[in-house]
Structures are given as C-alpha cells and as structure tokens.
Design a protein around this motif. Structure first.
Motif, mmCIF file in Angstrom:
data_model
loop_
_atom_site.group_PDB
_atom_site.id
_atom_site.type_symbol
_atom_site.label_atom_id
_atom_site.label_comp_id
_atom_site.label_asym_id
_atom_site.label_seq_id
_atom_site.Cartn_x
_atom_site.Cartn_y
_atom_site.Cartn_z
ATOM 1 N N UNK A 1 1.076 -0.941 -0.156
ATOM 2 C CA UNK A 1 0.688 0.095 0.524
ATOM 3 C C UNK A 1 0.887 1.400 0.089
ATOM 4 N N UNK A 2 0.587 1.825 -0.848
ATOM 5 C CA UNK A 2 0.849 3.300 -0.641
ATOM 6 C C UNK A 2 -0.228 4.279 0.055
ATOM 7 N N UNK A 3 0.547 5.259 0.682
ATOM 8 C CA UNK A 3 -0.692 6.425 0.359
ATOM 9 C C UNK A 3 -0.526 7.597 0.199
ATOM 10 N N UNK A 4 -1.355 8.141 -0.323
ATOM 11 C CA UNK A 4 -0.950 8.946 -1.356
ATOM 12 C C UNK A 4 -2.021 10.399 -0.205
ATOM 13 N N UNK A 5 -0.880 10.993 0.617
ATOM 14 C CA UNK A 5 -2.102 12.152 1.593
ATOM 15 C C UNK A 5 -1.787 12.924 0.847
ATOM 16 N N UNK A 6 -2.764 14.673 0.731
ATOM 17 C CA UNK A 6 -3.476 15.683 0.058
ATOM 18 C C UNK A 6 -3.849 16.356 0.802
ATOM 19 N N UNK A 7 -4.353 17.623 0.674
ATOM 20 C CA UNK A 7 -4.634 18.683 1.517
ATOM 21 C C UNK A 7 -5.888 19.427 0.768
ATOM 22 N N UNK B 1 3.349 10.282 -1.763
ATOM 23 C CA UNK B 1 3.164 8.856 -2.274
ATOM 24 C C UNK B 1 3.801 8.099 -1.246
ATOM 25 N N UNK B 2 3.657 8.325 -0.159
ATOM 26 C CA UNK B 2 4.172 7.793 0.941
ATOM 27 C C UNK B 2 4.148 5.884 1.779
ATOM 28 N N UNK B 3 5.129 4.808 1.853
ATOM 29 C CA UNK B 3 4.949 3.574 2.338
ATOM 30 C C UNK B 3 3.622 3.916 3.057
ATOM 31 N N UNK B 4 2.316 3.163 2.944
ATOM 32 C CA UNK B 4 1.480 2.718 4.114
ATOM 33 C C UNK B 4 1.648 1.901 4.944
ATOM 34 N N UNK B 5 1.149 1.680 5.828
ATOM 35 C CA UNK B 5 1.123 0.512 7.027
ATOM 36 C C UNK B 5 0.195 -0.052 7.330
ATOM 37 N N UNK B 6 -0.866 0.601 6.531
ATOM 38 C CA UNK B 6 -2.071 -0.197 6.763
ATOM 39 C C UNK B 6 -2.873 0.176 5.442
ATOM 40 N N UNK B 7 -3.624 -1.410 5.060
ATOM 41 C CA UNK B 7 -3.909 -1.155 3.531
ATOM 42 C C UNK B 7 -5.923 -0.793 3.726
ATOM 43 N N UNK B 8 -6.157 0.083 4.638
ATOM 44 C CA UNK B 8 -7.248 0.292 4.260
ATOM 45 C C UNK B 8 -7.078 1.438 5.395
ATOM 46 N N UNK B 9 -6.360 1.974 6.744
ATOM 47 C CA UNK B 9 -5.960 2.606 7.116
ATOM 48 C C UNK B 9 -5.584 3.927 6.989
ATOM 49 N N UNK B 10 -6.957 4.986 6.907
ATOM 50 C CA UNK B 10 -6.704 6.144 6.455
ATOM 51 C C UNK B 10 -6.412 7.043 6.465
ATOM 52 N N UNK B 11 -6.395 6.778 8.046
ATOM 53 C CA UNK B 11 -5.682 8.549 8.917
ATOM 54 C C UNK B 11 -4.170 8.533 8.695
ATOM 55 N N UNK C 1 -7.196 20.765 6.677
ATOM 56 C CA UNK C 1 -7.639 19.378 6.184
ATOM 57 C C UNK C 1 -7.160 18.233 5.737
ATOM 58 N N UNK C 2 -5.819 17.293 6.516
ATOM 59 C CA UNK C 2 -5.140 17.120 5.054
ATOM 60 C C UNK C 2 -6.126 15.384 5.201
ATOM 61 N N UNK C 3 -5.794 14.556 3.882
ATOM 62 C CA UNK C 3 -6.605 13.266 3.765
ATOM 63 C C UNK C 3 -5.705 12.476 2.989
ATOM 64 N N UNK C 4 -6.745 11.650 2.611
ATOM 65 C CA UNK C 4 -5.673 10.051 1.810
ATOM 66 C C UNK C 4 -6.562 9.374 1.604
ATOM 67 N N UNK C 5 -6.068 8.833 0.536
ATOM 68 C CA UNK C 5 -6.105 7.988 -0.126
ATOM 69 C C UNK C 5 -5.079 6.491 -0.455
ATOM 70 N N UNK C 6 -5.275 4.944 -0.471
ATOM 71 C CA UNK C 6 -4.927 4.425 -0.756
ATOM 72 C C UNK C 6 -4.514 3.670 -2.215
ATOM 73 N N UNK C 7 -3.417 3.420 -2.895
ATOM 74 C CA UNK C 7 -2.588 2.720 -3.607
ATOM 75 C C UNK C 7 -2.228 1.017 -3.929
ATOM 76 N N UNK C 8 -3.357 0.952 -4.334
ATOM 77 C CA UNK C 8 -2.613 -1.100 -4.041
ATOM 78 C C UNK C 8 -1.891 -1.003 -4.996
#
Length: 409
Positions: free
Chosen positions: A220-226, A269-279, A339-346
C-alpha cells in the motif's frame, strides 16, 4: 448456483458485472462486498479525475483503454444525470529539464491523438494568472467527477437487471471444484459457475485464499493531500499537474478541482503501514507482516530509497510539502494546507522488486483474479470490465486448463 460471482464492489467489479449483463442479458450475478457500502476504498478515495491518457506509451493497451474509458465514463454520466465537468488539465514545466520532458510528452500526445495545446510562458500567465511556469501543455478533454456517485448508478443498473449485490459480506474461503466455485462468506456459502475477483487492496490475499500461486504482493502507498480553503477554491480554473519524472512511479503533487466546487493539492506517495487505514499513523500488524516477509518488498525498497526519504520528509513537514506546491502556484501559504486526507493505492510488487504498471491476471479453469488494474482504473473501468469479460469468455470457449497462469495484457 449463480452463473458468476464477483468479489469486490469497487468500480472495476461493478463494471465487470455491467459488461456481463451487456454481453449475456439474464445471466445470474452476485457481487460480494465486505464493506457496508460500495466504493469504500480506492474508488472512493481517488482524485475524481477523468484522465485523457496523455502519459501512456502510444499504441499501448493503457492508452487505448484510457481514451475509450474517458468517453464511456462521460457518456454513462450523461445517461444517468451524474454531474461531471470537462475542465481540462495543464501540465506545467517549471524549469528547463521539465521543458525537455514536456517536449517528449507533447510527442506522446500527438501519437495518442489527444487534443492539446502548447502554451508559452505568456500564454500560461494569461490562461492561469495564479500559475507560474516556463510553459505548459493544455489537455482539453480531462474532466472531473465523483466516482462514488458513478458506482451507485452502476449498482442501480446491475440490481435492476439480473444482478444481486451483498454488502457487508466478507469472503472467508474459496474452493474451486469441477462444477464451479464455492465461496464461503460471513453470510453463508455462495456457489457459482465462475468467479471473478476484483478485490483491489486485498487482491493478493483473495488469490492466495483461492489456492492460486502468485509471485507478487500488494504494497500500500498512501497518497496524502490537503483541501484548500474556500478562498482558494478558484485559484485555477483547470487541473494543474507537474511534468512527470519518468524515473519516479507517481505523478507528483498537483492541484485538483473537485466536482463539488472544492480544490485539493497533492498527493505525495508514502509507504503505507495499513492497507485500509486512512488516518495518519495507521498501522496494521497483518499488513506490515505481509510486506516485510516478502523478499520483493526489500528489493523494491533498495531501488527507491532516495525517493522514499523525500516523500516521507514531505509527509512530515508541511513546509516541504508547500515548497513543492509553490513551484507552480506561488500564492499558496502554509495556512492554505487544510484538512489533510489520504487515499491508498494498491501497488503490486513482483518478487524481483519491480513495480507492476500493467494489468496482471491469474486465471484458472473457473476463476479469474484481477491482481493489478493500473491507474487510471477508475477512468478506464467500463472498457476494462468489457476486456475482462472478453478474456473470461475466451477462456470458457477454449476450455482453459486448471493450472493457474498469469498474463500481462
């Protein structure tokens, strides 16, 4: 017994169901979605962009599917009264190296038959006064939409026809046998003649659950945006993208208008440590274990450690993140990053450490697993669904052997 069972209620799984109904009216279909609502993960957390396909190699399947998908998505929205806007996109070069890459991108646009215009510095300033750059490519056909709304319309069409959608139904086991596939789920067993798995972030686990041999894992890669404040919602009338670096796997931070009138900036695009954890700070032991016990992950990490450090630094520091944005939008301030948010790319990673940028399927006699549907899968979903059904029916016609095989389209 159902004719087809589809695992996954994202836009690709729904598009496959629509394609099956289109090709074989009256066929019985059941979709199993573990979440209480559809489009809860990649589909519901993407940028909402209807891409034109400028980035992809001329003549490639991705270029073809993106062009066809953009037209099909807009047509579907029109038919179902879903709001969308064809606002266009500017790819902005901010230095001489990017100007050289822009020329290569312009050549790709011509070969892909994409309607575009090249803007000089003066033309860019006139077209977008708040955007700075040495030049830009204006892609006229890029649009914006809310893909979760698109999915809800797809679901209505499927359920009006011969399809059934079981929400809140997690798959716990899969058994292929000579007459079909038995799927154990939280709401009881399901029998189907054929199984199509479009499980996105969980696609490798579903394949392994089905006994399919795979040589990749999902990382999982987190895409963090504002979100930008309302005062900056009209800072640009178009989408603003950097010129992509071919040495990096992601497009870079950009300004994106949303169909509800908002404006976002990102993602990194940062490495994610949870596939479905958006926080921010989400951590799932099972997901981390899946990554760190897979040799391909460490090979990938060794190849990309410099860009990984840079992305983590941008994630940790809003000032660094802002500096990336100000390269082409200098009026932004630190207080605008709200308002930071994130999506996760498989991201599928092979055991040799390579990133999979193409379609990856695993197919047996009665199952087809979509192990990787590359970006922009949402834009291309409708033709991807048709392609998957074509592949499935071709396999049925030729009586594909039971031994798993994988193919990259």
């Amino acid at each position: 017994m159902y004719d087809y069972c589809i695992i996954g209620g994202g836009i690709v799984g729904l598009a496959v169901a629509m394609a099956l109904q289109e090709r074989m009216p009256g066929t019985s279909i059941v979709i199993l979605e573990k979440e209480p609502e559809l489009a809860r993960h990649q589909t519901g957390h993407n940028s909402g962009v209807i891409h034109a396909g400028i980035y992809y190699a001329p003549g490639s399947l991705k270029a073809k599917l993106c062009r066809e998908g953009a037209d099909a998505t807009k047509r579907f929205c029109t038919e179902n009264r879903i709001p969308f806007e064809t606002c266009g996109k500017l790819l902005v070069a901010t230095d001489h190296a990017e100007m050289q890459r822009m020329e290569a991108l312009e050549d790709r646009a011509r070969q892909n038959d994409i309607d575009y215009a090249r803007l000089s510095t003066a033309q860019l300033r006139t077209d977008e006064p708040n955007i700075a750059g040495l030049g830009a490519l204006l892609v006229h056909s890029t649009g914006i939409v809310d893909y979760a709304i698109v999915c809800r319309a797809m679901a209505r069409a499927i359920e009006t026809g011969s399809g059934e959608i079981r929400r809140g139904t997690a798959v716990t086991a899969i058994h292929e046998h000579e007459k079909g596939v038995r799927i154990e789920s939280a709401s009881g067993p399901v029998e189907a003649r054929r199984l199509i798995a479009c499980a996105g972030l969980q696609s490798d686990r579903i394949a392994l659950m089905a006994g399919v041999k795979i040589s990749h894992r999902i990382v999982p890669f987190r895409g963090e945006y504002y979100a930008l404040p309302a005062s900056k919602a009209k800072v640009t009338q178009r989408l603003i993208y950097p010129i992509p670096d071919p040495d990096l796997p992601f497009l870079g931070i950009h300004l994106t208008r949303t169909i509800d009138g908002g404006m976002t900036v990102g993602p990194n695009a940062v490495l994610g440590f949870s596939r479905e954890g958006y926080a921010k700070g989400s951590f799932a032991i099972a997901d981390v274990a899946s990554m760190t016990t897979f040799p391909g992950f460490w090979k990938m990490a060794r190849r990309n450690w410099r860009s990984a450090i840079s992305e983590f630094a941008n994630s940790a520091s809003r000032a660094r993140y802002l500096a990336e944005c100000r390269k082409y939008c200098p009026s932004l301030t630190i207080d605008d990053l709200q308002t930071p948010q994130a999506g996760i790319r498989a991201q599928a990673v092979m055991d040799d450490g390579s990133l999979v940028h193409d379609f990856l399927f695993k197919q047996t006699e009665r199952m087809l697993h979509v192990c990787n549907a590359p970006s922009p899968a949402a834009t291309s979903a409708i033709p991807i669904g048709r392609m998957i059904v074509d592949r499935l029916l071709e396999g049925e016609a030729t009586k594909a052997p039971a031994a798993p095989e994988h193919a990259r389209a």
